[in-house]
Write a protein that holds these residues in place. Structure first.
Motif, short mmCIF file in Angstrom:
data_model
loop_
_atom_site.label_atom_id
_atom_site.label_comp_id
_atom_site.label_asym_id
_atom_site.label_seq_id
_atom_site.Cartn_x
_atom_site.Cartn_y
_atom_site.Cartn_z
N SER A 225 0.84 -1.21 0.00
CA SER A 225 0.00 0.00 0.00
C SER A 225 0.87 1.26 0.00
O SER A 225 0.58 2.23 -0.72
CB SER A 225 -0.95 0.01 1.20
N ASP A 226 1.97 1.25 0.76
CA ASP A 226 2.90 2.40 0.74
C ASP A 226 3.50 2.55 -0.65
O ASP A 226 3.64 3.66 -1.18
CB ASP A 226 4.08 2.20 1.71
N THR A 227 3.85 1.41 -1.24
CA THR A 227 4.51 1.43 -2.54
C THR A 227 3.59 2.04 -3.60
O THR A 227 4.02 2.86 -4.42
CB THR A 227 4.92 0.00 -2.95
N ALA A 228 2.31 1.64 -3.56
CA ALA A 228 1.35 2.18 -4.55
C ALA A 228 1.27 3.69 -4.42
O ALA A 228 1.17 4.41 -5.43
CB ALA A 228 -0.01 1.54 -4.33
N ALA A 229 1.35 4.20 -3.20
CA ALA A 229 1.23 5.65 -2.99
C ALA A 229 2.43 6.40 -3.57
O ALA A 229 2.25 7.41 -4.26
CB ALA A 229 1.07 5.95 -1.50
N TRP A 230 3.66 5.91 -3.33
CA TRP A 230 4.80 6.68 -3.86
C TRP A 230 5.03 6.44 -5.34
O TRP A 230 5.52 7.33 -6.05
CB TRP A 230 6.07 6.52 -3.02
N ALA A 231 4.64 5.26 -5.84
CA ALA A 231 4.85 4.96 -7.27
C ALA A 231 4.11 5.98 -8.14
O ALA A 231 4.60 6.37 -9.20
CB ALA A 231 4.39 3.55 -7.58
N LYS A 232 2.94 6.42 -7.65
CA LYS A 232 2.11 7.37 -8.43
C LYS A 232 2.84 8.69 -8.69
O LYS A 232 2.48 9.43 -9.60
CB LYS A 232 0.86 7.72 -7.63
N GLN A 233 3.81 8.99 -7.84
CA GLN A 233 4.51 10.28 -8.01
C GLN A 233 5.53 10.26 -9.15
O GLN A 233 6.03 11.31 -9.56
CB GLN A 233 5.20 10.66 -6.71
N ILE A 234 5.86 9.08 -9.64
CA ILE A 234 6.81 8.99 -10.77
C ILE A 234 5.99 9.09 -12.05
O ILE A 234 5.11 8.26 -12.28
CB ILE A 234 7.59 7.65 -10.73
N PRO A 235 6.24 10.13 -12.88
CA PRO A 235 5.33 10.39 -14.00
C PRO A 235 5.10 9.20 -14.93
O PRO A 235 3.98 8.82 -15.18
CB PRO A 235 6.00 11.56 -14.72
N ASP A 236 6.18 8.60 -15.45
CA ASP A 236 6.01 7.53 -16.44
C ASP A 236 6.22 6.18 -15.74
O ASP A 236 7.18 5.45 -16.02
CB ASP A 236 7.03 7.73 -17.56
N SER A 237 5.30 5.85 -14.81
CA SER A 237 5.52 4.62 -14.03
C SER A 237 4.34 3.68 -14.11
O SER A 237 3.20 4.09 -14.34
CB SER A 237 5.80 4.97 -12.57
N LYS A 238 4.66 2.39 -13.90
CA LYS A 238 3.62 1.37 -13.78
C LYS A 238 3.89 0.64 -12.47
O LYS A 238 5.04 0.56 -12.02
CB LYS A 238 3.74 0.37 -14.93
N LEU A 239 2.82 0.10 -11.91
CA LEU A 239 2.97 -0.66 -10.65
C LEU A 239 2.56 -2.10 -10.90
O LEU A 239 1.54 -2.35 -11.54
CB LEU A 239 2.04 -0.04 -9.58
N ALA A 240 3.36 -3.04 -10.39
CA ALA A 240 2.97 -4.46 -10.43
C ALA A 240 3.04 -4.99 -9.00
O ALA A 240 4.07 -4.81 -8.32
CB ALA A 240 3.91 -5.24 -11.33
N VAL A 241 1.95 -5.58 -8.54
CA VAL A 241 1.95 -6.21 -7.21
C VAL A 241 1.97 -7.72 -7.44
O VAL A 241 1.11 -8.27 -8.13
CB VAL A 241 0.71 -5.79 -6.40
#
Ligand code: MLT
Length: 267
Positions: A225-241
């Motif tokens: 959950s912490d990771t999803a929050a900070w990942a959003k701040q990187i403009p060209d980013s994708k998240l994989a859980v």
């Protein structure tokens, strides 16, 4: 099968990697207190498409620790030295897990143009709290006085999720082996370097390279959950859980982890 390569570093030190495959270079930076062996499933599963380079960070594996202390910025310079020798100065992908992620962020800060893409896995951009910092310095001292296992053993239960402990004994044994094999001096130096690391929270929005952020669904060290929050701040980013994994997603669920990497690397 990977090749072990040892390169004489700029200060007479040895920098080692385990490498396999051809194509764009994908440098893999391991976590603490582990070594290049944590990337075995990626060396095996991705080297048909990429030049996969699992780095032995200073003091771990076959890389030597020639000065008692270093900074994470120094480790990023080691990666640049290796890029020069192993990738002919072409841009590379860098994937770092936890400690490796801290180094990957330092690499981006110093060498943004050398990156084709960034993979931040099971890690965090923040610096330590005072309590976390003093815990690291105690662990460093304990490793030097009583040996590595005595110092790092409490970390084991946080490395893997319960499902891995229950059903993947070979993974548990490999993680224990890497932890036991870490030299006390390497443990101490890495803890001091991590304790002094920079806070990247305010720099995330400035990352301009394509970035994949990976979290383990049940990682207590870098919670999803912490990771999803900070990942959003990187403009060209994708998240994989990665489902059913703890802190060591690449080892606990290699097929899902490799697929997440491939989805990103082939974009
Ligand atoms: C790691 O896996 O590299 C460690 O959890 C990093 C840390 O101690 O912050």
């Amino acid at each position: 099968m990977s090749n072990s390569i040892q390169i004489l570093g700029p200060r007479g030190n040895t920098l080692a990697v385990s490498a396999s495959g051809t194509g764009h270079s994908l440098f893999l930076l391991h976590g603490f207190p582990l070594d290049h062996r944590m990337w075995q499933p990626q060396l095996a599963g991705l080297s048909d498409r990429f030049h996969v380079v699992a780095v032995h960070l200073r003091g771990f594996g076959a890389s030597t620790l020639d000065e008692a202390s270093y900074s994470l910025a120094d480790l990023a310079q080691d990666i640049e030295f290796l890029r020069h020798h192993l990738a002919g100065d072409k841009p590379i992908y860098v994937a770092g897990l936890s400690l490796g992620g801290y180094v990957a962020l330092e690499y981006w800060r110093q060498f943004p143009d050398a990156l084709r893409g960034l993979i931040l896995s099971n890690t965090k951009p923040t610096a330590d709290s005072d309590a976390a910092r003093s815990g690291r310095l105690s662990m460093a001292q304990q490793a030097l006085e009583s040996g590595t296992w005595e110092a790092v053993q409490p970390m084991l239960e946080k490395m893997l999720c319960q499902q891995t402990f229950d059903s993947k004994l070979a993974v548990v044994e490999l993680v224990k082996a890497m932890m036991c094999d870490a030299r006390p001096t390497a443990v101490a130096a890495a803890q001091h370097a991590m304790a002094a690391r920079r806070d990247f929270s305010d720099l995330l929005a400035a990352i301009r390279v394509p970035t994949l952020v990976i979290a383990g669904e049940a990682d207590p060290i870098a919670p999803a959950s912490d990771t999803a929050a900070w990942a959003k701040q990187i403009p060209d980013s994708k998240l994989a859980v990665i489902a059913s994994t703890g802190h060591l997603s690449p080892l606990e669920s290699p097929a899902a982890y490799n697929q997440a990497l491939l989805n990103f690397l082939n974009v």
